[in-house]
Design a protein around this motif. Structure first.
Motif, PDB file in Angstrom:
ATOM      1  N   ASP A   9       0.775  -1.406   0.000  1.00 42.88           N
ATOM      2  CA  ASP A   9       0.072   0.033   0.070  1.00 42.88           C
ATOM      3  C   ASP A   9       0.871   1.323  -0.008  1.00 42.88           C
ATOM      4  N   LEU A  10       2.075   1.289   0.441  1.00 42.32           N
ATOM      5  CA  LEU A  10       3.042   2.321   0.401  1.00 42.32           C
ATOM      6  C   LEU A  10       3.589   2.094  -1.054  1.00 42.32           C
ATOM      7  N   SER A  11       2.921   2.748  -1.853  1.00 40.76           N
ATOM      8  CA  SER A  11       3.355   2.630  -3.292  1.00 40.76           C
ATOM      9  C   SER A  11       4.519   3.694  -3.819  1.00 40.76           C
ATOM     10  N   ASP A  12       4.766   4.423  -3.163  1.00 43.00           N
ATOM     11  CA  ASP A  12       5.868   5.439  -3.312  1.00 43.00           C
ATOM     12  C   ASP A  12       7.159   5.237  -2.925  1.00 43.00           C
ATOM     13  N   ILE A  13       7.197   3.870  -2.089  1.00 41.94           N
ATOM     14  CA  ILE A  13       8.653   3.679  -1.692  1.00 41.94           C
ATOM     15  C   ILE A  13       9.612   3.282  -2.847  1.00 41.94           C
ATOM     16  N   THR A  14      10.837   3.721  -2.961  1.00 46.87           N
ATOM     17  CA  THR A  14      12.105   3.050  -3.704  1.00 46.87           C
ATOM     18  C   THR A  14      12.369   2.348  -2.904  1.00 46.87           C
ATOM     19  N   TRP A  15      12.991   1.012  -3.583  1.00 51.84           N
ATOM     20  CA  TRP A  15      13.677  -0.089  -2.873  1.00 51.84           C
ATOM     21  C   TRP A  15      14.979  -0.039  -3.531  1.00 51.84           C
ATOM     22  N   HIS A  16      16.156  -0.090  -2.559  1.00 50.44           N
ATOM     23  CA  HIS A  16      17.315  -0.278  -2.927  1.00 50.44           C
ATOM     24  C   HIS A  16      18.049  -1.462  -2.486  1.00 50.44           C
ATOM     25  N   PHE A  17      18.644  -2.144  -3.358  1.00 51.14           N
ATOM     26  CA  PHE A  17      19.328  -3.539  -3.051  1.00 51.14           C
ATOM     27  C   PHE A  17      20.904  -3.057  -2.912  1.00 51.14           C
ATOM     28  N   ILE A  18      21.195  -3.292  -1.624  1.00 54.45           N
ATOM     29  CA  ILE A  18      22.393  -3.118  -1.186  1.00 54.45           C
ATOM     30  C   ILE A  18      23.533  -3.890  -0.734  1.00 54.45           C
ATOM     31  N   GLY A  19      23.091  -5.317  -0.771  1.00 54.27           N
ATOM     32  CA  GLY A  19      23.783  -6.453  -0.519  1.00 54.27           C
ATOM     33  C   GLY A  19      24.759  -7.203  -1.649  1.00 54.27           C
ATOM     34  N   HIS A  20      25.395  -8.040  -1.412  1.00 57.36           N
ATOM     35  CA  HIS A  20      26.039  -8.763  -2.454  1.00 57.36           C
ATOM     36  C   HIS A  20      25.195  -9.528  -3.081  1.00 57.36           C
ATOM     37  N   LEU A  21      25.074  -9.360  -4.634  1.00 53.70           N
ATOM     38  CA  LEU A  21      24.045  -9.847  -5.559  1.00 53.70           C
ATOM     39  C   LEU A  21      24.854 -11.070  -6.516  1.00 53.70           C
ATOM     40  N   GLN A  22      24.297 -12.294  -5.977  1.00 57.80           N
ATOM     41  CA  GLN A  22      24.658 -13.497  -6.623  1.00 57.80           C
ATOM     42  C   GLN A  22      23.969 -13.143  -8.004  1.00 57.80           C
ATOM     43  N   SER A  23      24.732 -13.895  -9.279  1.00 57.11           N
ATOM     44  CA  SER A  23      24.269 -13.744 -10.546  1.00 57.11           C
ATOM     45  C   SER A  23      22.816 -14.433 -10.682  1.00 57.11           C
ATOM     46  N   ASN A  24      22.850 -15.708  -9.951  1.00 53.06           N
ATOM     47  CA  ASN A  24      21.654 -16.535 -10.006  1.00 53.06           C
ATOM     48  C   ASN A  24      20.182 -15.947  -9.465  1.00 53.06           C
ATOM     49  N   LYS A  25      20.703 -14.630  -8.733  1.00 52.40           N
ATOM     50  CA  LYS A  25      19.408 -13.827  -8.050  1.00 52.40           C
ATOM     51  C   LYS A  25      19.003 -12.513  -8.873  1.00 52.40           C
ATOM     52  N   ALA A  26      19.809 -12.297 -10.032  1.00 51.74           N
ATOM     53  CA  ALA A  26      19.799 -10.882 -10.681  1.00 51.74           C
ATOM     54  C   ALA A  26      18.485 -10.702 -11.216  1.00 51.74           C
ATOM     55  N   LYS A  27      17.452 -11.503 -11.626  1.00 52.72           N
ATOM     56  CA  LYS A  27      16.458 -11.590 -12.183  1.00 52.72           C
ATOM     57  C   LYS A  27      15.409 -10.983 -10.938  1.00 52.72           C
ATOM     58  N   LYS A  28      15.543 -11.643  -9.890  1.00 53.34           N
ATOM     59  CA  LYS A  28      14.562 -11.269  -8.666  1.00 53.34           C
ATOM     60  C   LYS A  28      14.906  -9.939  -8.211  1.00 53.34           C
ATOM     61  N   ALA A  29      16.222  -9.558  -8.472  1.00 56.01           N
ATOM     62  CA  ALA A  29      16.622  -8.306  -7.832  1.00 56.01           C
ATOM     63  C   ALA A  29      15.838  -7.113  -8.693  1.00 56.01           C
ATOM     64  N   LEU A  30      15.904  -7.465 -10.028  1.00 57.32           N
ATOM     65  CA  LEU A  30      15.570  -6.515 -10.922  1.00 57.32           C
ATOM     66  C   LEU A  30      13.898  -6.298 -10.738  1.00 57.32           C
ATOM     67  N   GLU A  31      13.168  -7.402 -10.490  1.00 59.41           N
ATOM     68  CA  GLU A  31      11.836  -7.342 -10.502  1.00 59.41           C
ATOM     69  C   GLU A  31      11.372  -6.622  -9.043  1.00 59.41           C
ATOM     70  N   GLN A  32      12.181  -6.533  -8.023  1.00 55.79           N
ATOM     71  CA  GLN A  32      11.998  -5.962  -6.639  1.00 55.79           C
ATOM     72  C   GLN A  32      12.501  -4.771  -6.257  1.00 55.79           C
ATOM     73  N   PHE A  33      13.526  -4.365  -6.966  1.00 51.98           N
ATOM     74  CA  PHE A  33      14.305  -2.948  -6.540  1.00 51.98           C
ATOM     75  C   PHE A  33      14.271  -2.239  -7.977  1.00 51.98           C
ATOM     76  N   GLN A  34      14.231  -1.101  -7.552  1.00 53.62           N
ATOM     77  CA  GLN A  34      14.413   0.126  -8.527  1.00 53.62           C
ATOM     78  C   GLN A  34      16.091   0.242  -8.762  1.00 53.62           C
ATOM     79  N   TRP A  35      16.577   0.434  -7.475  1.00 49.74           N
ATOM     80  CA  TRP A  35      18.036   0.699  -7.610  1.00 49.74           C
ATOM     81  C   TRP A  35      18.930  -0.591  -6.937  1.00 49.74           C
ATOM     82  N   ILE A  36      20.328  -0.926  -7.439  1.00 50.12           N
ATOM     83  CA  ILE A  36      20.974  -2.044  -7.223  1.00 50.12           C
ATOM     84  C   ILE A  36      22.227  -1.147  -6.988  1.00 50.12           C
TER      85      ILE A  36
END
Length: 226
Positions: free
Chosen positions: A62-89
């Protein structure tokens, strides 16, 4: 900490220049505390685990104007999920990961904001490009048109004194200027993601445009998590 999340956020924001974006690092923080931070005016939240973030994002739809930032170590096999869930990496730390994100982004219909993670000093505990590696890879990175490459991210090694930490942040700022001066068509470098709860003031002095603050806003995390 006896003060409320709202009071801490107000105090920190009043100390930051208007040009600095405050990212509240909400890893291990429950959704109700994120709501409290949101009510205090925060719209940028940083997470470092895909699955944990997904659970909270579902609770906070319901908080639709949140911007989500991924800041942890990103494994290549989770790249797709990161793109789906986060506006910033913020933690794109090697060429192969950048290439994978660039290839996946159009398939998902996203155009993510990216920071390139760099290691100014040798640090076996951190991922990231060394400065020579990054400079050598820029011609290839410049071809990744599906990514909005916004700047650099860095985390100093543990155990440095304040002057040494400043040198790391200042070197990162100078590196971004060096890259800007090369006039790449697709690497504008307007942002520096630098500084956490213990060193954000030093980072701001060195030119940070985004600080990633967790403990100082939300209090200490459980010992069982990083």
């Amino acid at each position: 900490m006896t003060s409320s999340i709202s009071e801490r956020i107000t105090q920190i924001r009043s100390s930051l220049p208007d040009s600095v974006r405050l990212i509240a690092v909400s890893k291990t923080v429950p959704a109700d505390k994120i709501r409290a931070a949101y009510a205090a005016g925060i719209r940028d939240f940083g997470e470092s685990r895909i699955q944990e973030a997904a659970s909270k994002q579902a609770q906070l739809q319901d908080l639709s104007d949140i911007t989500w930032h991924f800041i942890g170590h990103l494994q290549s096999n989770k790249a797709k999920k990161a793109l789906e869930q986060f506006q910033w990496i913020h933690s794109v730390d090697n060429l192969q990961l950048a290439q994978r994100l660039n290839n996946l982004a159009p398939q998902l219909g996203v155009n993510p904001q990216i920071c390139l993670q760099v290691k100014i000093l040798p640090d076996p505990n951190k991922s990231g490009w060394t400065v020579p590696q990054l400079l050598a890879d820029l011609p290839v990175i410049n071809q990744y048109k599906n990514l909005q490459i916004q700047g650099l991210m860095t985390i100093p090694p543990l155990g440095l004194n304040k002057a040494e930490v400043f040198d790391v942040f200042n070197s990162t700022s100078n590196l971004a200027k060096t890259i800007r001066d090369q006039n790449w068509s697709h690497i504008p470098m307007p942002h520096l993601s630098m500084g956490m709860s213990g060193d954000y003031e030093i980072a701001v002095a060195a030119g940070a445009t985004m600080v990633r603050l967790g403990t100082i806003l939300f209090g200490d995390r459980p010992d069982s998590v990083n």
